[in-house]
Design a protein around this motif. Structure first.
Motif, PDB file in Angstrom:
ATOM      1  N   ALA A  86      -7.410  85.885   4.020  1.00 60.46           N
ATOM      2  CA  ALA A  86      -6.713  87.164   4.156  1.00 60.46           C
ATOM      3  C   ALA A  86      -6.122  87.301   5.559  1.00 60.46           C
ATOM      4  CB  ALA A  86      -7.676  88.302   3.866  1.00 60.46           C
ATOM      5  N   GLU A  87      -6.899  86.869   6.543  1.00 62.27           N
ATOM      6  CA  GLU A  87      -6.438  86.969   7.932  1.00 62.27           C
ATOM      7  C   GLU A  87      -5.188  86.106   8.142  1.00 62.27           C
ATOM      8  OE1 GLU A  87      -8.478  88.814  10.291  1.00 62.27           O
ATOM      9  OE2 GLU A  87      -6.567  88.701  11.328  1.00 62.27           O
ATOM     10  N   LEU A  88      -5.221  84.895   7.582  1.00 67.03           N
ATOM     11  CA  LEU A  88      -4.088  83.994   7.787  1.00 67.03           C
ATOM     12  C   LEU A  88      -2.860  84.462   7.020  1.00 67.03           C
ATOM     13  CD1 LEU A  88      -5.656  80.439   7.934  1.00 67.03           C
ATOM     14  CD2 LEU A  88      -5.028  81.975   9.773  1.00 67.03           C
ATOM     15  N   LYS A  89      -3.089  85.151   5.921  1.00 65.73           N
ATOM     16  CA  LYS A  89      -1.952  85.717   5.194  1.00 65.73           C
ATOM     17  C   LYS A  89      -1.266  86.764   6.078  1.00 65.73           C
ATOM     18  CE  LYS A  89      -0.713  87.926   0.868  1.00 65.73           C
ATOM     19  NZ  LYS A  89      -0.080  89.097   1.448  1.00 65.73           N
ATOM     20  N   ALA A  90      -2.096  87.606   6.693  1.00 69.13           N
ATOM     21  CA  ALA A  90      -1.538  88.624   7.597  1.00 69.13           C
ATOM     22  C   ALA A  90      -0.840  87.955   8.778  1.00 69.13           C
ATOM     23  CB  ALA A  90      -2.643  89.547   8.080  1.00 69.13           C
ATOM     24  N   VAL A  91      -1.451  86.897   9.285  1.00 67.65           N
ATOM     25  CA  VAL A  91      -0.877  86.177  10.427  1.00 67.65           C
ATOM     26  C   VAL A  91       0.506  85.638  10.068  1.00 67.65           C
ATOM     27  CG1 VAL A  91      -1.088  83.982  11.694  1.00 67.65           C
ATOM     28  CG2 VAL A  91      -3.009  85.555  11.625  1.00 67.65           C
ATOM     29  N   THR A  92       0.620  84.990   8.904  1.00 69.86           N
ATOM     30  CA  THR A  92       1.903  84.399   8.526  1.00 69.86           C
ATOM     31  C   THR A  92       2.957  85.493   8.319  1.00 69.86           C
ATOM     32  OG1 THR A  92       0.495  82.918   7.285  1.00 69.86           O
ATOM     33  CG2 THR A  92       2.814  82.549   7.066  1.00 69.86           C
ATOM     34  N   GLU A  93       2.533  86.594   7.679  1.00 71.57           N
ATOM     35  CA  GLU A  93       3.485  87.694   7.483  1.00 71.57           C
ATOM     36  C   GLU A  93       3.997  88.211   8.825  1.00 71.57           C
ATOM     37  OE1 GLU A  93       1.474  90.630   5.174  1.00 71.57           O
ATOM     38  OE2 GLU A  93       1.677  89.511   3.302  1.00 71.57           O
ATOM     39  N   HIS A  94       3.084  88.383   9.763  1.00 70.32           N
ATOM     40  CA  HIS A  94       3.502  88.873  11.084  1.00 70.32           C
ATOM     41  C   HIS A  94       4.411  87.870  11.787  1.00 70.32           C
ATOM     42  CE1 HIS A  94       1.326  92.647  12.085  1.00 70.32           C
ATOM     43  NE2 HIS A  94       0.765  92.333  10.943  1.00 70.32           N
ATOM     44  N   LEU A  95       4.019  86.599  11.682  1.00 70.30           N
ATOM     45  CA  LEU A  95       4.835  85.563  12.338  1.00 70.30           C
ATOM     46  C   LEU A  95       6.266  85.629  11.816  1.00 70.30           C
ATOM     47  CD1 LEU A  95       2.531  82.425  12.400  1.00 70.30           C
ATOM     48  CD2 LEU A  95       3.769  83.350  14.363  1.00 70.30           C
ATOM     49  N   ASN A  96       6.394  85.765  10.504  1.00 69.82           N
ATOM     50  CA  ASN A  96       7.730  85.801   9.906  1.00 69.82           C
ATOM     51  C   ASN A  96       8.460  87.091  10.254  1.00 69.82           C
ATOM     52  OD1 ASN A  96       7.607  83.251   8.815  1.00 69.82           O
ATOM     53  ND2 ASN A  96       6.570  83.956   6.958  1.00 69.82           N
ATOM     54  N   ALA A  97       7.670  88.182  10.369  1.00 73.01           N
ATOM     55  CA  ALA A  97       8.311  89.465  10.666  1.00 73.01           C
ATOM     56  C   ALA A  97       8.824  89.535  12.101  1.00 73.01           C
ATOM     57  CB  ALA A  97       7.316  90.588  10.403  1.00 73.01           C
ATOM     58  N   ILE A  98       8.130  88.909  13.012  1.00 75.66           N
ATOM     59  CA  ILE A  98       8.533  89.032  14.416  1.00 75.66           C
ATOM     60  C   ILE A  98       9.459  87.898  14.863  1.00 75.66           C
ATOM     61  CG2 ILE A  98       6.483  90.321  15.133  1.00 75.66           C
ATOM     62  CD1 ILE A  98       5.269  87.779  16.188  1.00 75.66           C
ATOM     63  N   MET A  99       9.809  87.023  13.891  1.00 77.84           N
ATOM     64  CA  MET A  99      10.621  85.867  14.246  1.00 77.84           C
ATOM     65  C   MET A  99      12.037  86.261  14.663  1.00 77.84           C
ATOM     66  SD  MET A  99       9.890  82.619  11.924  1.00 77.84           S
ATOM     67  CE  MET A  99      11.217  83.023  10.868  1.00 77.84           C
ATOM     68  N   ASP A 100      12.588  85.465  15.479  1.00 75.92           N
ATOM     69  CA  ASP A 100      13.969  85.648  15.902  1.00 75.92           C
ATOM     70  C   ASP A 100      14.857  85.729  14.648  1.00 75.92           C
ATOM     71  OD1 ASP A 100      16.437  85.473  16.950  1.00 75.92           O
ATOM     72  OD2 ASP A 100      16.008  83.769  18.285  1.00 75.92           O
ATOM     73  N   LYS A 101      15.722  86.762  14.560  1.00 77.69           N
ATOM     74  CA  LYS A 101      16.532  86.971  13.348  1.00 77.69           C
ATOM     75  C   LYS A 101      17.462  85.801  13.056  1.00 77.69           C
ATOM     76  CE  LYS A 101      15.239  91.236  12.177  1.00 77.69           C
ATOM     77  NZ  LYS A 101      13.828  91.006  12.401  1.00 77.69           N
ATOM     78  N   THR A 102      17.832  85.075  14.101  1.00 79.57           N
ATOM     79  CA  THR A 102      18.751  83.956  13.887  1.00 79.57           C
ATOM     80  C   THR A 102      18.026  82.753  13.260  1.00 79.57           C
ATOM     81  OG1 THR A 102      18.289  83.164  16.098  1.00 79.57           O
ATOM     82  CG2 THR A 102      20.258  84.553  15.831  1.00 79.57           C
TER      83      THR A 102
END
Ligand SMILES: Nc1ncnc2c1ncn2[C@@H]1O[C@H](COP(=O)(O)OP(=O)(O)OP(=O)(O)O)[C@@H](O)[C@H]1O
Ligand SMILES: [Mg+2]
Length: 567
Positions: A86-102
């Motif tokens: 569950a923690e890593l799912k949240a981690v991946t979601e956050h990583l993708n959400a905060i990623m550079d838009k380009t």
């Protein structure tokens, strides 16, 4: 795994519990379900641009930093695979959400187990790489950025195959440049020295109160429990602190099945058993109180002054957290008894550490054991952590390096640094007989809140001990003469006084009568106390303690004793 007992109420099945409990508590499916909601372990403010992502715990934030910094290998020590998922799912979601838009490529979340192979949770693609070498090959061929959770991998790291170690090193080196992070999860740390520098070990703390509240609410909902007072809920959550989410859920469920409500004492009993299973810690129930100790007035006063040390009032007042107490002294003088009473005075649970069992054969296992002890103690906090016969647990640390490859010295170092840095309200109470075996860094000024020396009891203390022991063994002190008994038992320790009284009980029982002062006097004549057989060691201990440790008995008592003797 919970077995739903036969007496479970209608309609309340394990499946319904799974459906209603927060996912991180009872995810029985081995596949990660990306659409499931995640209960955060610790709620924190969502990061900018991450509105849709699950909340992240402090640990999650740390993992994100590791991934962003290009760490190719992490090792999460935790028995809770579902929470890690569950923690890593949240981690991946956050990583993708905060990623550079380009940046168009997203992080994939994959997991591996020997049964399922390598599964991409997003695309559901499965690569049948059930062997660890096949897995590493599949990872190396994986094109996207990824967070890859390796479930059973640690089982292959004990005595690893040299080909596996080489391949893993190569894959980790490559992963660094390809933005892939491999995360091994295991209930224990198994890391061969060849990989120590490649893989970063991250502790995955036991669930905090917030998470346990989530587990409790899940169970209450499943079982249809309504109207459980908030105070009772908090007591149940406190009783479950120190358990994993699954253990807590089981304990709550058992409590419901047995009592039809959530009963904190049932949860506490289950926790005592779960903690004991580790073989390192034991929760000690004690009925002893300050009244069970004869004498030792200075130490008792010291403890009494700190009885509210763990309250919110003490925190609000600005009191620094109490660190710990070291009790040094002659064998049988009540050191262990005082340690037990300490927890009772503070009104907190007592956790006893079997220091001898800290040491494990595998490299790094002893340190890992200590970390798990600290984790449990901090999760149960406020509590007292009792290190009994400290010198035995730390034997070897003085000569460490030559005898055990430095393990005991490292364990001691970790223990000391935790003691000086800890913020959780864990009060350490340690006892020791033989200071010559204790490493000097443990005795350094400021290490403990106080160091007490417990000497042989003086005459007044012996009188109190006789009274306590006579009462403890179900007899009336008024039927004896504790004043005379105290005079006749000079040089005896508390436990020797107890042994003499028990001896007289046996004598009397054999004659089918009750013991008298005369029986005790007879038993005393035959008794050879430790103060005679070990006089040299006792004197050496006294000399050592002078000026280094506080005497647990007030000098005023000794003076009074002298006056009494002079009279
Ligand atoms: N001061 C005391 N007052 C009352 N009872 C005592 C006292 N000292 C010892 N006893 C009795 O002796 C028993 C053993 O004492 P305890 O285990 O606390 O000694 P210890 O100092 O820890 O010994 P060791 O160094 O061998 O571990 C206690 O359970 C208690 O019954
Ligand atoms: Mg003891």
């Amino acid at each position: 795994m919970v077995r739903v007992p036969v007496s479970t109420p209608d309609g309340w099945t394990r499946e319904s519990r799974i459906a209603t409990a927060p996912p991180h508590t009872t995810t029985t499916t081995t596949n990660l379900n990306p659409s499931s909601t995640i209960m955060p372990i610790t709620k924190s403010k969502p990061r900018p641009g991450s509105d849709n992502a699950s909340s992240l715990s402090d640990l999650g934030a740390r993992i994100i930093h590791y991934v962003q910094a290009g760490y190719p290998g992490l090792y999460l020590v935790s028995p809770e695979e579902q929470r890690v998922e569950a923690e890593l799912k949240a981690v991946t979601e956050h990583l993708n959400a905060i990623m550079d838009k380009t940046d168009k490529t997203k992080y994939a979340l994959c997991y591996w187990s020997v049964v399922d192979g390598l599964v991409n949770t997003e695309t559901k693609q499965v690569i049948n790489a059930n062997d660890p070498l096949e897995l590493l090959q599949a990872i190396s061929e994986h094109k996207e950025k990824a967070v890859i959770l390796l479930k059973d991998f640690h089982l292959f790291l004990q005595d690893p195959n040299p080909i596996l170690v080489r391949k893993l090193k190569d894959v980790l080196l490559e992963a660094k440049t390809k933005q892939k992070t491999l995360i091994v999860v295991g209930c224990r740390l198994v890391l061969p020295p060849e990989l120590e520098r490649e893989i970063t070990v991250v502790e995955f703390a036991l669930p905090g109160k917030e998470a346990l509240r989530g587990v409790l609410h899940g169970i209450m909902e499943s079982a249809g429990i309504k109207g459980l007072a908030v105070e009772q809920q908090e007591k149940a959550v406190d009783a479950a602190s120190g358990l994993t989410t699954i253990e807590a859920e089981n304990a709550f469920a058992l409590s419901f099945v047995q009592t039809r409500i959530i009963e904190p004492s049932v949860v506490a009993r289950e926790k005592a058993q779960a903690v004991k299973k580790s073989g390192l810690l034991e929760i000690i129930e004690t009925r002893e109180s300050l009244d069970s100790i004869g004498g030792l007035d200075v130490m008792k006063d010291w403890l009494l002054k700190r009885r509210n040390a763990f309250t919110q009032r003490a925190v609000d007042y600005g009191l620094p957290p109490a660190k710990g107490l070291l009790i040094i002294g002659i064998a049988g003088t009540g050191k262990s008894l005082s340690a037990k009473v300490t927890a009772q005075v503070f009104g907190v649970p007592l956790l006893k550490l079997d220091a001898g069992r800290l040491y494990g054969g595998l490299v790094g296992q002893s340190e890992a054991n200590l970390r798990s002890v600290i984790q449990t103690a901090e999760a149960i906090a406020p509590c007292c952590l009792w290190l009994d016969e400290l010198e035995k647990g730390l034997a070897g640390s003085k000569s460490s390096g030559s005898t055990d490859g430095g393990t005991s010295a490292r364990v001691l170092g970790s223990l000391l640094s935790w003691m000086s840095e800890k913020t959780a309200p864990v009060f350490v109470v340690a006892t020791a007989n033989d200071v010559s075996q204790l490493p000097p860094e443990l005795l350094r000024a400021g290490r403990w809140d106080s160091m007490f020396f417990v000497d042989l009891p003086n005459v007044e203390e012996r009188q109190a001990i006789w009274t306590i022991q006579i009462r403890k063994h179900g007899r009336n002190p008024a039927d004896f003469d504790p004043v005379q008994l105290a005079r006749a038992s000079e040089g005896l320790t508390g436990s020797e006084i107890e042994a003499v009284f028990v001896e007289s009980l046996y004598d009397a029982f054999d004659r089918d009568t009750q013991p008298t002062d005369l029986d005790i006097a007879r038993a005393l004549t035959d008794f050879v106390p430790l103060s005679k057989t070990m006089a040299k060691q006792i004197n050496a201990l006294r000399t050592w303690a002078t000026g280094r440790a506080r005497c647990a008995t007030s000098p005023a008592l000794s003076e009074r004793r002298l006056r009494k003797f002079a009279a």
